[in-house]
Scaffold this motif. Structure first.
Motif, mmCIF file in Angstrom:
data_model
loop_
_atom_site.group_PDB
_atom_site.id
_atom_site.type_symbol
_atom_site.label_atom_id
_atom_site.label_comp_id
_atom_site.label_asym_id
_atom_site.label_seq_id
_atom_site.Cartn_x
_atom_site.Cartn_y
_atom_site.Cartn_z
ATOM 1 N N VAL A 30 0.843 -1.189 0.000
ATOM 2 C CA VAL A 30 0.000 0.000 0.000
ATOM 3 C C VAL A 30 0.879 1.240 0.000
ATOM 4 C CG1 VAL A 30 -1.823 1.265 1.224
ATOM 5 C CG2 VAL A 30 -1.806 -1.244 1.269
ATOM 6 N N MET A 31 0.442 2.270 -0.704
ATOM 7 C CA MET A 31 1.148 3.549 -0.680
ATOM 8 C C MET A 31 0.166 4.674 -0.371
ATOM 9 S SD MET A 31 3.172 5.652 -3.690
ATOM 10 C CE MET A 31 4.564 4.550 -3.799
ATOM 11 N N ASP A 32 0.542 5.520 0.588
ATOM 12 C CA ASP A 32 -0.182 6.758 0.843
ATOM 13 C C ASP A 32 0.615 7.869 0.165
ATOM 14 O OD1 ASP A 32 -1.835 8.728 1.720
ATOM 15 O OD2 ASP A 32 -1.589 8.334 3.858
ATOM 16 N N MET A 33 0.087 8.408 -0.926
ATOM 17 C CA MET A 33 0.833 9.337 -1.773
ATOM 18 C C MET A 33 1.002 10.708 -1.140
ATOM 19 S SD MET A 33 -0.868 8.303 -5.441
ATOM 20 C CE MET A 33 0.311 9.267 -6.408
ATOM 21 N N PHE B 226 -3.482 7.438 8.105
ATOM 22 C CA PHE B 226 -4.063 6.376 7.285
ATOM 23 C C PHE B 226 -3.311 5.066 7.503
ATOM 24 C CE2 PHE B 226 -3.742 4.195 3.073
ATOM 25 C CZ PHE B 226 -5.029 3.677 3.048
ATOM 26 N N ALA B 227 -1.986 5.117 7.480
ATOM 27 C CA ALA B 227 -1.184 3.914 7.705
ATOM 28 C C ALA B 227 -1.368 3.373 9.120
ATOM 29 C CB ALA B 227 0.297 4.213 7.444
ATOM 30 N N ALA B 228 -1.437 4.254 10.103
ATOM 31 C CA ALA B 228 -1.626 3.823 11.487
ATOM 32 C C ALA B 228 -2.967 3.121 11.665
ATOM 33 C CB ALA B 228 -1.524 5.024 12.426
ATOM 34 N N ALA B 229 -3.978 3.583 10.930
ATOM 35 C CA ALA B 229 -5.300 2.958 11.026
ATOM 36 C C ALA B 229 -5.306 1.559 10.420
ATOM 37 C CB ALA B 229 -6.333 3.840 10.332
ATOM 38 N N LEU B 230 -4.324 1.246 9.578
ATOM 39 C CA LEU B 230 -4.230 -0.077 8.954
ATOM 40 C C LEU B 230 -3.245 -0.997 9.676
ATOM 41 C CD1 LEU B 230 -4.070 0.956 5.174
ATOM 42 C CD2 LEU B 230 -6.025 -0.041 6.352
ATOM 43 N N LYS B 231 -2.725 -0.569 10.820
ATOM 44 C CA LYS B 231 -1.606 -1.276 11.447
ATOM 45 C C LYS B 231 -1.940 -2.699 11.881
ATOM 46 C CE LYS B 231 -2.433 0.755 16.051
ATOM 47 N NZ LYS B 231 -2.848 -0.510 16.722
ATOM 48 N N MET C 249 3.756 2.451 2.382
ATOM 49 C CA MET C 249 4.819 3.397 2.078
ATOM 50 C C MET C 249 4.229 4.799 2.180
ATOM 51 S SD MET C 249 7.949 4.039 1.209
ATOM 52 C CE MET C 249 8.642 2.524 0.518
ATOM 53 N N ASN C 250 4.634 5.534 3.216
ATOM 54 C CA ASN C 250 4.127 6.885 3.439
ATOM 55 C C ASN C 250 4.998 7.889 2.695
ATOM 56 O OD1 ASN C 250 1.935 6.621 5.693
ATOM 57 N ND2 ASN C 250 3.638 5.335 6.374
#
Length: 816
Positions: A667-670, A677-682, A689-690
Motif C-alpha cells: 500500500v502507498m499513501d501518496m 491512514f497507515a496507522a489505522a491499517l496497522k 509506504m508513506n
C-alpha cells in the motif's frame, strides 16, 4: 354539522318550505362541488407522500437493526440517506415505489372506510352533502394554519399540530352548538368526533408532507455512484466518505461566508477546461517503447542522461536521472502476467512470468537466494548470510543483544543492499518494519523480486546524494554481506547512515570482514574500526553464529556530544550549524558528523514509546504552541488526524468500497501528512509506504516516530520502484496542488505504472479535480467503483484493469 334545523320535530312543513328546499339544494350542490375538488386534488397527493415516507422509515429501521452505521465516515456529518451506491439506489427506489403504491392504497381505503362508517345511515342525501361541505371548509382553514407553521422543525410541528387540533375542535363544537338547537345530542357528538378524526388525519398528512419534502431535498443534495456492489444494499448501506471532517480543511485565511470574485472566476475557468477536455476525449494512450520494456523506471532508465555522465565511480549511473518531460505512455505487461500470489504464501514463491528474470537464480541459486521451480520462483528464506533461514539469523541477534528488542524497542529499520529482502520479509514475524533498498544493477530485478513477494523495498543507491529520509529516524540500520566501501573518502557513506540513525540506535554489520581473515577483509576491518571509533560509535559486541557460519559486528550511536568534544582530531569534522540534517531531496553527501540533540524538547533526545503504543501517542517533541497542518495545536492535530482515519478506514474503506483486502499487501499513501491512514491499517497484514511530497510540510519525522516509515518524493517525477509494485494507492488532497506544477496526465500515467492490474486507487480531492481523475481513469478503461461529492469535496475509487493500447510511443531517452 347537524341538519335538524331544516325540518320540524313534529314532521310538519313550514310555510316557506319550497324556498327553503331550493336554497338548501343549491348550497348543498355548491358545497359538494367544493368538497370533490378539494378531496380529488389534495388527498391523493398527501397520501402519496405520507405512504412514501412510511415505506422509507420502515426500510431504514430494518437496515439499522441488521447493520447499524456500517458505512459512516465522519460521525454526524451526513444523514443516513444522504448518498447511495448507484445500483443499490435504483433497487431501493424500485422497492420504495412498490411500497408507496401499497401503503397509498391502504391509507386511501382506510380514509374512505372511516368516512363512510362514521356517517349515520338514516341521514338524507342533502344532510350528507351540507355536512361534508362545511367539514371540508373547516379542514381547509386548518390546513392553511398548519402549512404556515410546518417549517419550524419537528418539535414545533408537533406542538402546532396539537394546538391546531384543539382550536378546530372548540370552533367546531361552538358552531354546532349554535346551529343545531333542535338536533339530538348524540348526533352532535357523533359528527364532532368524525370531523375531529378527519382533521387529525389531515394534519398528520400535512406534517408528513413537510418532513418528507425536507428529507427529499436533503437526499438530492449529494450525488453518489458505485458499481459492482451487492444489489441488496439499502438506505443505510451508504458511504459518506466524500465529506471531510474539520481537520481536513487546510486553510490559511478566512474570508467568512463569501468567496472572492477572483476565486469564483478562476474556478469557473478551470471547470470549463475540464468539460472541454472531457468532451473532446483527448486522452489517447500508447504503450512505451523502451529498452527496459515491462520493467521501465523513467528516472532510473534514462539512457540518454547516463551516456552523458562524466564519471560512474560513485555509482552515478544508478542514481536518479529523470527525463525533462515525464512520459505519458503506459508500460507494457510481461507476457503471461498473472495476479500476484497472496501474502504470506508470496514470501516463499511468486509467479515466474510476473518477474521473468532467471539470471539472479543462475548466479545466486547456490547461495539460497532464489530458485526457478516450474512456473514459480521460490525463495528458501535464506541467503548468503543466513543459510539456515532468516528467522534463525534474526533470533541469534536478539539472543546476543537482548537490548535490540525486536518489535518493541526496535521497530523501524533500514536494510542496506537488501538483495531479495528475505531479512525484511521475515522481520514481519517479529513485528518489525524494514525499509529495504538496493540499486537496479547487474543483480537483475532483486528489488522487483522483493516487491512481488510483498516485502517493502525501493530501488536506490548510496552514491553522491543523501538518501530520501529525514535524520535520526531509523532504530536500526542493517547491512548483511554488503560490499559498500564504508571506509573510503572520509567515511562519507557511513556518515550518511549516521545521519539517518537514531541516537542510541544500532548498526548491525554482518559482512565478511567481521569473521574472515583473508588479507583484504582484514584491511577493511582495520579501516572500519578506526572510522567507527572516530565517529564515536561503540562496538557493543561481535556476534558469532556458528550454525550459519557468519558473524555480525553491532555498533551503537552515541546519545550525547561529549565524545565529539573530547576528540583530539576533528576527523570526520562536525557539520556546520547551517547544515540541515533533515534536508534530503537531491542534497549532495558530505563527510561530516551532525551533532546529537541535547535540548529537552528536541527530536531524538528520547527513545519513542514501545510499539504499538508509539503509533497512537503524539511525539513528546510536538509542542502545543505549534500550529498543526489543520489549524489546531500540533498534538491535538495529530490526535484528531488519527481518530479521523481510524473512523474512515473502519467504517468506510474496509467495508464500503468493495475491495478484497485479503488481496491487498503493498500500500502507498501518496500524501501521508501524519501517517494516520497507515496507522489505522496497522492491525492488517499490509505495509504502507508513506510518501511526503517535497512541496508539502515536512511531517515525515512524525511518521517515523510513530513506528511507520516513508520517504520524500516529487510527484512530477517517477517513483523509484518497479512497475506493478503496489496493490492500493491512496491520495488525499494531492492532485489539486500537484497539477499546478506538472501535467496531471503524466502523474496518472505514473500511477498506472506502479499499480498492479486489479489494484485500486482511492482519491479524495476537490470536485473539479475528482472529475479530471475520473475522466483519465475512464480513458484507461479502469473500473469506476465509486464517485461521490458534496460541498466541493469529492471521493473517487477506481480499479485498474489489464487493458493496454495497441499503439506504441518511442521514448528516445530510454533507448540504450
Amino acid at each position: 354539522m347537524a341538519l335538524g334545523k331544516y325540518s320540524r320535530v313534529d314532521g310538519r312543513k313550514s310555510s316557506s318550505y319550497c324556498s327553503t328546499i331550493t336554497v338548501v339544494v343549491f348550497v348543498g350542490v355548491c358545497l359538494v362541488g367544493v368538497w370533490m375538488l378539494m378531496t380529488s386534488s389534495v388527498v391523493p397527493v398527501q397520501n402519496s407522500y405520507f405512504s412514501s415516507q412510511e415505506a422509507k422509515t420502515e426500510l431504514e429501521q430494518k437496515v439499522t437493526e441488521n447493520n447499524p452505521n456500517q458505512f459512516e465516515d465522519n460521525p454526524g456529518d451526513l444523514p443516513d440517506d444522504a448518498v447511495k451506491e448507484e445500483g443499490s439506489l435504483k433497487n431501493d427506489r424500485g422497492k420504495s415505489n412498490t411500497g408507496e403504491n401499497t401503503v397509498e392504497e391502504t391509507q386511501e381505503e382506510k380514509f374512505v372506510k372511516e368516512n363512510t362508517e362514521s356517517k349515520t345511515e338514516t341521514e338524507g342525501e342533502t344532510k350528507e352533502a351540507e355536512h361534508d361541505g362545511e367539514g371540508n371548509k373547516e379542514k381547509l382553514d386548518s390546513n392553511s394554519n398548519e402549512e404556515s407553521n410546518s417549517g419550524d422543525g419537528d418539535s414545533n410541528s408537533e406542538s402546532g399540530e396539537a394546538t391546531t387540533e384543539g382550536s378546530e375542535t372548540n370552533s367546531s363544537e361552538q358552531s354546532e352548538s349554535q346551529e343545531s338547537t333542535s338536533e339530538k345530542k348524540s348526533d352532535i357528538e357523533e359528527n364532532a368526533d368524525e370531523r375531529k378524526h378527519e382533521d387529525e388525519v389531515d394534519s398528520r398528512i400535512e406534517e408528513k408532507i413537510e418532513e418528507n419534502q425536507d428529507k427529499d431535498s436533503e437526499e438530492r443534495s449529494g450525488e453518489n455512484k458505485m458499481e459492482d456492489q451487492e444489489k441488496n444494499q439499502d438506505a443505510n448501506d451508504i458511504f459518506p466518505a466524500g465529506v471531510q471532517s474539520e481537520i481536513l480543511n487546510e486553510t490559511t485565511t478566512q474570508n467568512g461566508p463569501w468567496s472572492t470574485q477572483a476565486t469564483e472566476s478562476e474556478n469557473e475557468k478551470e471547470a470549463q477546461k475540464v468539460v472541454l477536455s472531457t468532451d473532446q476525449n483527448e486522452y489517447k494512450w500508447k504503450v512505451c517503447n523502451v529498452t527496459a520494456g515491462p520493467d521501465y523506471i523513467p528516472c532510473l532508465d534514462n539512457e540518454e542522461a547516463i551516456r552523458k555522465l562524466l564519471s560512474r565511480s560513485h555509482y552515478e549511473h544508478r542514481e536518479r536521472h529523470c527525463p525533462d518531460e515525464a512520459p505519458t505512455c503506459l508500460v507494457a505487461l510481461p507476457e503471461g502476467y498473472r495476479q500476484p500470489i497472496k501474502w504470506p504464501k508470496s514470501r516463499e514463491q511468486i509467479w515466474y512470468y510476473n518477474v521473468p528474470h532467471p539470471k539472479l537464480a543462475e548466479v545466486k541459486g547456490h547461495q539460497n537466494w532464489v530458485k526457478v521451480t516450474g512456473e514459480h520462483l521460490t525463495f528458501p528464506g535464506g541467503g548468503t548470510q543466513f543459510k539456515n533461514g532468516a528467522l534463525h539469523y534474526i533470533d541469534s541477534i536478539q539472543k546476543s543483544l537482548p537490548q535490540i528488542d525486536w518489535g518493541k524497542r526496535s521497530r523501524v529499520i533500514l536494510d542496506v543492499g537488501c538483495g531479495v529482502a528475505s531479512f525484511g520479509g521475515y522481520l514481519f514475524d517479529r513485528d518489525v518494519l524494514a525499509m529495504s533498498f538496493a540499486p537496479k544493477d547487474e543483480h537483475e530485478a532483486q528489488v522487483q523480486f522483493a516487491l512481488e513477494r510483498g516485502i517493502p523495498a525501493i530501488s536506490a543507491v548510496m552514491g553522491t546524494n543523501r538518501l530520501p529520509f529525514p535524520s535520526k529516524v531509523f532504530d536500526v540500520v542493517h547491512c548483511a554481506r554488503c560490499r559498500v566501501p564504508w571506509h573510503i573518502e572520509g567515511g562519507k557513506l557511513l556518515l550518511e547512515l549516521n545521519r539517518v540513525l537514531r541516537p542510541g540506535g544500532y548498526f548491525v554489520w554482518s559482512a565478511t570482514p567481521v569473521y574472515r581473515t583473508v588479507p583484504e577483509d582484514v584491511a577493511i576491518w582495520k579501516a572500519m574500526s578506526e572510522l567507527t571509533k572516530s565517529m564515536c560509535w561503540d562496538l557493543v559486541m561481535i556476534e558469532k553464529d556458528e550454525l550459519n557460519e557468519v558473524g555480525a559486528a553491532i555498533y551503537r550511536k552515541p546519545t550525547s556530544n561529549e565524545c565529539y568534544e573530547k576528540r583530539q582530531n576533528n576527523e570526520p569534522p562536525l557539520c556546520k550549524e547551517s547544515d540541515d540534517p533533515d534536508a534530503a531531496w537531491s542534497v549532495p553527501l558530505q563527510a561530516c558528523i551532525h551533532k546529537v540533540p541535547v535540548g529537552p524538547t528536541e527530536r531524538g533526545l528520547q527513545w519513542p514509546e514501545e510499539w504499538p503504543q508509539r503509533a497512537e501517542k503524539a511525539p513528546y517533541w510536538l509542542k502545543s504552541s505549534q500550529v498543526g497542518i489543520y489549524g489546531k495545536s500540533a498534538p491535538e492535530d495529530f490526535s484528531s488526524d488519527y481518530e479521523h482515519w481510524k473512523h474512515v478506514v473502519s467504517k468506510s474503506y474496509l467495508t464500503g468500497l468493495g475491495i478484497d483486502w485479503s488481496s491487498v499487501r503493498n500500500v502507498m499513501d501518496m500524501r501521508a501528512v501524519y501517517g494516520g491512514f497507515a496507522a489505522a491499517l496497522k492491525d492488517l497484514k499490509v505495509w504502507v509506504m508513506n510518501v511526503v511530497p517535497v512541496d508539502s510540510p515536512d511531517t515525515l519525522p512524525i511518521i517515523y516516530e510513530r513506528g511507520l516509515f516513508g520517504m520524500y518524493h516529487d510527484w512530477c517525477q517517477s517513483f523509484s520502484t518497479y512497475p506493478r509494485s503496489y496493490d492500493l494507492l491512496h491520495a488525499d488532497h494531492l492532485f489539486f496542488d500537484i497539477k499546478k506544477r506538472c501535467k496531471l496526465r503524466a502523474v496518472v500515467a505514473e500511477i498506472d505504472r506502479i499499480l498492479r492490474p486489479d489494484g485500486h486507487l482511492i482519491v479524495r480531492d476537490k470536485v473539479e479535480t475528482i472529475g479530471e481523475i475520473e475522466s483519465l481513469a475512464k480513458s484507461l478503461h479502469w473500473k469506476i467503483r465509486l464517485t461521490y461529492s458534496k460541498d466541493n469535496e469529492g471521493l473517487l475509487c477506481v480499479q485498474k484493469t489489464i487493458w493496454r493500447p495497441k499503439e506504441t510511443e518511442t521514448i528516445k531517452s530510454a533507448i540504450a
